[in-house]
Enzyme design. Structure first.
Site: not given
Lengths: 78, 181
Positions: B34-36
């Site tokens: 989901k992130c980064g």
């Protein structure tokens, strides 16, 4: 009612919600992965699909877990 | 031995052999769930749309081993996640890509193409390096996967041709991909 747009596995969303809870602020959790209406509303508000997005009036919002900005938005005394 | 000797579970839990992709040029990438580095999702999708018709496929392998440990950039520490909506290339089931629990495919890929350092001109190279040195010094050892969005380019015969670190944007891989098509 404060709204928090979020996703299930977003650690910043979890932190933001815990922060609101620690300040005794009630909020409505809107999961943009699972709820299409929330996804559309979140995109209309912030122009993107990034979370957490916190809003109290569906106009002004804070993107990301930024305590100072959240405090200002919600009028929380530091 | 080639990547065609490996298989992996898709999102539905079905075992998919990489031999299904014989004859195609592949990019195998470990993605953040989901992130980064999320802009890389969009660029990967663009590559897939651009070269898909010429026999190019991206295979995404979500991995949580680097989740929620964002190094951020100099300008801002990222405190949000983006919904990766609209990715149309195949994405496999979540699994490990480094350490003893790494999926066999990634053990093979990192053995074939070792770590040669980050592209230091990328804005995230410095904070990423610092974050790794501080929090996960062991990640920097050897040829293991260092972070999300390590990309392996595979030719039409299943050979691992090149490894691109997280500090190489998908767009910057276009020439290398075209050369194999």
């Amino acid at each position: 009612m404060v709204k928090v747009y979020s996703m299930t596995s977003c650690p910043w969303c979890v932190k933001a919600k815990k922060y609101l809870e620690s300040k005794g602020i009630e909020y409505q959790n809107l999961n943009i992965e699972e709820d299409e209406a929330a996804r559309v509303a979140c995109q209309q508000l912030s122009g993107d699909l990034m979370v957490p997005v916190i809003t109290a009036n569906d106009k002004d919002y804070v993107l990301g877990f930024d305590k100072a900005k959240i405090d200002t938005l919600l009028g929380i005394a530091g | 031995m080639s990547v065609y000797d490996f298989s992996a579970k898709n999102g539905k839990g079905e075992e998919i052999s990489l031999a299904d992709y014989k004859g195609k040029v592949l990019v195998i990438v470990n993605t953040a769930s989901k992130c980064g580095f999320t802009p890389q999702y969009e660029e990967l999708e663009e590559l897939y749309k651009t070269y898909g018709e010429r026999g190019f496929v991206i295979l995404g392998f979500p991995c949580n081993q680097f989740a929620a440990q964002e190094p951020g950039t100099d300008e801002e520490v990222q405190t949000f996640c983006r919904l990766n909506y609209g990715v149309t290339f195949p994405v496999f089931a979540k699994g490990d890509v480094r350490g003893e629990t790494a999926q066999p495919l990634f053990k093979y890929l990192t053995k074939e193409k070792g770590f040669k350092g980050f592209d230091e001109s990328h804005p995230v190279a410095k904070p990423l390096m610092e974050a790794l040195q501080k929090n996960f010094p062991e990640y920097l050892e050897g040829d293991s996967i260092k972070w999300n969005f390590t990309k392996f380019l595979i030719d039409r015969e299943g050979n691992v041709v090149e490894r691109f670190e997280p500090t190489t944007t998908p767009k910057a891989m276009a020439k290398a991909i075209e050369a194999l098509l």
